[in-house]
Design an enzyme around this catalytic site. Structure first.
Site, PDB file in Angstrom:
ATOM      1  N   HIS A 165      -4.674 -33.409  17.653  1.00 55.33           N
ATOM      2  CA  HIS A 165      -3.808 -34.035  18.175  1.00 55.33           C
ATOM      3  C   HIS A 165      -2.626 -33.288  18.652  1.00 55.33           C
ATOM      4  CE1 HIS A 165      -5.376 -37.777  16.610  1.00 55.33           C
ATOM      5  NE2 HIS A 165      -6.016 -37.065  15.697  1.00 55.33           N
ATOM      6  N   GLU A 191      10.264  -4.476   4.777  1.00 59.61           N
ATOM      7  CA  GLU A 191      10.656  -5.903   4.313  1.00 59.61           C
ATOM      8  C   GLU A 191      10.239  -6.283   3.041  1.00 59.61           C
ATOM      9  OE1 GLU A 191       8.767  -4.969   6.794  1.00 59.61           O
ATOM     10  OE2 GLU A 191       8.868  -6.309   8.578  1.00 59.61           O
ATOM     11  N   LYS A 227       8.270  -0.727  14.005  1.00 61.49           N
ATOM     12  CA  LYS A 227       9.153  -0.370  12.716  1.00 61.49           C
ATOM     13  C   LYS A 227      10.167   0.571  13.032  1.00 61.49           C
ATOM     14  CE  LYS A 227       5.285  -1.331   9.667  1.00 61.49           C
ATOM     15  NZ  LYS A 227       4.473  -0.498   8.464  1.00 61.49           N
ATOM     16  N   GLU A 279      -4.582  -6.660  15.061  1.00 62.31           N
ATOM     17  CA  GLU A 279      -4.299  -5.422  14.545  1.00 62.31           C
ATOM     18  C   GLU A 279      -5.276  -4.437  14.471  1.00 62.31           C
ATOM     19  OE1 GLU A 279      -0.701  -5.501  11.587  1.00 62.31           O
ATOM     20  OE2 GLU A 279      -2.191  -4.138  10.554  1.00 62.31           O
ATOM     21  N   GLY A 325      -4.797  -1.877   5.105  1.00 62.19           N
ATOM     22  CA  GLY A 325      -4.058  -2.947   4.572  1.00 62.19           C
ATOM     23  C   GLY A 325      -4.562  -4.463   4.856  1.00 62.19           C
ATOM     24  N   ARG A 326      -5.231  -4.510   6.125  1.00 61.07           N
ATOM     25  CA  ARG A 326      -5.520  -5.675   6.316  1.00 61.07           C
ATOM     26  C   ARG A 326      -7.041  -6.147   5.592  1.00 61.07           C
ATOM     27  NH1 ARG A 326      -4.549  -2.660  10.523  1.00 61.07           N
ATOM     28  NH2 ARG A 326      -6.199  -1.760  11.873  1.00 61.07           N
ATOM     29  N   LYS A 368       0.858  -1.113   0.130  1.00 56.34           N
ATOM     30  CA  LYS A 368      -0.086  -0.260  -0.052  1.00 56.34           C
ATOM     31  C   LYS A 368       1.139   0.975   0.004  1.00 56.34           C
ATOM     32  CE  LYS A 368      -3.333   2.364   2.849  1.00 56.34           C
ATOM     33  NZ  LYS A 368      -4.470   2.182   4.003  1.00 56.34           N
TER      34      LYS A 368
HETATM   35  O1  F6P Z   1       1.617  -4.630   9.629  1.00 56.28           O
HETATM   36  C1  F6P Z   1       1.734  -3.248   9.754  1.00 56.28           C
HETATM   37  C2  F6P Z   1       1.179  -2.780   8.510  1.00 56.28           C
HETATM   38  O2  F6P Z   1       1.104  -1.450   8.241  1.00 56.28           O
HETATM   39  C3  F6P Z   1      -0.313  -3.531   7.845  1.00 56.28           C
HETATM   40  O3  F6P Z   1      -1.365  -2.636   8.422  1.00 56.28           O
HETATM   41  C4  F6P Z   1      -0.199  -3.572   6.417  1.00 56.28           C
HETATM   42  O4  F6P Z   1      -0.975  -4.586   5.944  1.00 56.28           O
HETATM   43  C5  F6P Z   1       1.326  -4.022   6.204  1.00 56.28           C
HETATM   44  O5  F6P Z   1       1.851  -3.128   7.228  1.00 56.28           O
HETATM   45  C6  F6P Z   1       1.782  -3.981   5.029  1.00 56.28           C
HETATM   46  O6  F6P Z   1       1.861  -2.453   4.564  1.00 56.28           O
HETATM   47  P1  F6P Z   1       2.085  -1.967   3.211  1.00 56.28           P
HETATM   48  O7  F6P Z   1       1.242  -2.728   2.242  1.00 56.28           O
HETATM   49  O8  F6P Z   1       2.206  -0.669   3.074  1.00 56.28           O
HETATM   50  O9  F6P Z   1       3.641  -2.630   2.848  1.00 56.28           O
END
Ligand code: F6P
Length: 550
Positions: A384, A212, A516, A353, A267-268, A206
């Site tokens: 199990h 990452e 972060k 979240e 995002g979620r 987003k």
């Molecule tokens: O985990 C935190 C977050 O901000 C989420 O809300 C989001 O889904 C994820 O990082 C990834 O963010 P982006 O899509 O901006 O890379």
């Protein structure tokens, strides 16, 4: 401003809990043969049976009043109308617009968002058709066979979960991969399986700034260029899903190859948006649109059904009943469907979240539990592993049991042997968790097994089960794109209902942002020659220890 637990309805619920807690679920079923009929809701082929909760008609009446007190319906309408309910980020919350199936406008910030939504869907259709038909060629003229989605959190979990769940609809010639972890093992193990000639990278972010994702995307691009040696070929192998056009262009992806979404998509909550491109590539855009339709059907139900017949609202209220009144702060997601193996991790982000917050909308510390610790595993594997604790542990874990009546996979005798065994386990678990086993029943069973004398007495307590464990059963015909859409939207709205009652903003994530921020401060310290003294004693020592041995 007073909090919801100061309200008279909350006090009534607390009192009611005291009145009802001594009546076991077993007794409730014994007294009322009609209990299932009273406490289930059906929507199309989806059934929610919540009769195995510690509730009576009075409980539901009081819980409905709690939802009214918190104005869940008013907030719901404000969300659907595009009002700015994500107050800390000053945004509308309109993931529902992404699956809207009617011709009505949906406004955000004075603009109808629907034309943009439809345009991106059209673009996704064109692109996915080209890739799936083999018309889109890689740099050596071969068709795409591997699709690697690089993203994390909402830009990974939703698409990964849905691709796994809808495997029976997947195109055999396309393999979807998901790389999320910054641990080099993740990307490296996927790249080992791929050939640059036939690989498409989807950089899903987003913000297009997530550490990452961007690090993985740069490494993937380097891997590609090392093999191909020609920048101009990037456009055939890299696409972006983002709200950040500028950063996409900076990365070197042609903005023609960018599928846009907007800041009113959390995002979620984004798998319904362009973030679902990997889903559409794998199962086809028609099936993706079926998923959207399923979500829309649940939206319509959530918007129009009265609270007592509203599946997500009832689920939200039952959660509050368990968490806040019975003091049961965890919740298990137990899907009896191997293809739903990623549902629990997906819902962990969606729920934890969203509602894992102790500060309410007014900036006050709440003085009650909010979002549950959510976890789970598919059945029967979980049986199990951790079900022992569910049956006889000192913690009571409310759980959702999720089960398709029919399987996509014909296996065993008559093609149905495996699924019947799975079904019987699902039924057996929900029943035994509820009913338990009394002292007398345990004795009778042990005697029947041929034990005698003292052995019997010492064995009985071990074989006794208190039961009384609350569960919901969610049944549906078959795991189709439409049903999955309904289930995901059902959980989204359940989370919404709870967030409103607790008066927290379910749409920001400052806790994640904090992590972060600190990681960014630590990173340069790992490369400095001199010992670190910037942090607390433990943190400094850990950094210095790593530096010594790395
Ligand atoms: O985990 C935190 C977050 O901000 C989420 O809300 C989001 O889904 C994820 O990082 C990834 O963010 P982006 O899509 O901006 O890379």
């Amino acid at each position: 401003m007073s909090q919801i637990n100061q309200s008279s309805i909350w006090q009534s619920l607390s009192q009611h809990k005291k009145d009802i807690e001594s009546i076991s679920l077993r007794e409730m079923f014994h007294k009322d043969k009609d209990r299932f009929n009273q406490f289930h809701i059906q929507l199309n082929d989806l059934l929610l049976d919540y009769s195995k909760h510690h509730i009576s008609k009075e409980t539901i009446k009081l819980l409905v009043n709690l939802a009214k007190e918190a104005d869940v319906e008013g907030w719901r309408d404000r969300m659907f109308k595009g009002e700015i309910i994500n107050s800390t980020e000053h945004r509308s919350v309109l993931h529902t617009a992404l699956r809207n199936q009617n011709n009505k406008s949906i406004m955000s910030d004075g603009e109808d968002v629907m034309p943009k939504v439809r345009n991106v869907l059209k673009k996704m259709r064109r692109f996915t058709d080209e890739i799936r038909s083999g018309q889109w060629k890689g740099y050596t003229g071969k068709a795409i066979t591997n699709v690697i989605n690089i993203g994390i959190g909402g830009s990974d979990l939703g698409p990964a979960m849905v691709c796994q769940a809808l495997k029976p609809y997947g195109l055999k010639t396309i393999t979807p991969f998901f790389v999320s972890n910054i641990d080099g093992a993740d990307l490296s193990q996927v790249l080992e399986k791929c050939d640059p000639e036939t690989t498409l990278f989807i950089v899903a972010s987003k913000t297009f700034t997530t550490q990452e994702t961007m690090t993985n995307a740069f490494s993937a691009r380097n891997w590609f260029l090392k093999k191909v040696g020609d920048n101009s070929q990037i456009k055939k192998h890299f696409v972006a899903l983002s709200t950040n056009q500028y950063a996409v262009a900076e990365f070197g992806i042609d903005t023609e190859n960018m599928f846009e979404f907007w800041d009113w998509v959390g995002g979620r909550y984004s798998l319904w948006s362009a973030i679902g491109l990997s889903i559409a590539l794998y199962i086809g855009i028609d099936h993706f649109e079926e998923l959207l339709k399923g979500g829309f059907e649940m939206d319509e139900h959530f918007k129009t059904a009265p609270i007592e017949e509203n599946i997500p609202m009832i689920m939200g209220l039952l959660g509050i009943w368990c968490i806040n009144f019975f003091d049961l702060p965890t919740h298990a997601i137990l899907a009896y469907d191997q293809d739903l193996s990623k549902l629990a991790p997906y819902l962990q982000q969606a729920d934890m979240e969203s509602n894992g917050k102790f500060i309410n909308r007014n900036g006050e510390h709440v003085n009650f539990h909010t979002g549950p610790v959510l976890w789970g595993e598919v059945g029967t594997n979980g049986q199990h592993a951790f079900y022992q604790l569910l049956h006889q542990g000192t913690e009571i874990v409310p759980a959702d049991f999720i089960m398709p009546i029919q399987s996509h996979y014909a296996m065993g005798k008559d093609g149905n042997e495996h699924h019947k065994i799975l079904l019987s386990n699902f039924i057996a678990q929900t029943q035994s968790l509820m009913i338990g086993k009394t002292y007398d029943e345990a004795r009778a069973e042990i005697e029947k097994q041929g034990y005698e004398g003292e052995d019997i007495e010492s064995f009985i307590p071990q074989k006794t089960f208190e039961g009384n464990r609350p569960t919901s059963s969610i049944l549906f015909q078959k795991l189709t794109p439409k049903t999955l859409g309904q289930i995901i939207a059902m959980y989204e709205h359940k989370i919404f209902t709870q967030g409103i009652i607790w008066n927290i903003n379910s749409f920001d994530q400052w806790g994640v942002e904090y992590g972060k921020q600190i990681a960014k401060q630590v990173l340069p310290k790992l490369s400095e020659k001199t010992p670190t003294t910037d942090f607390d004693g433990s943190t400094n020592s850990l950094i210095n220890y790593i530096k010594k041995y790395q």
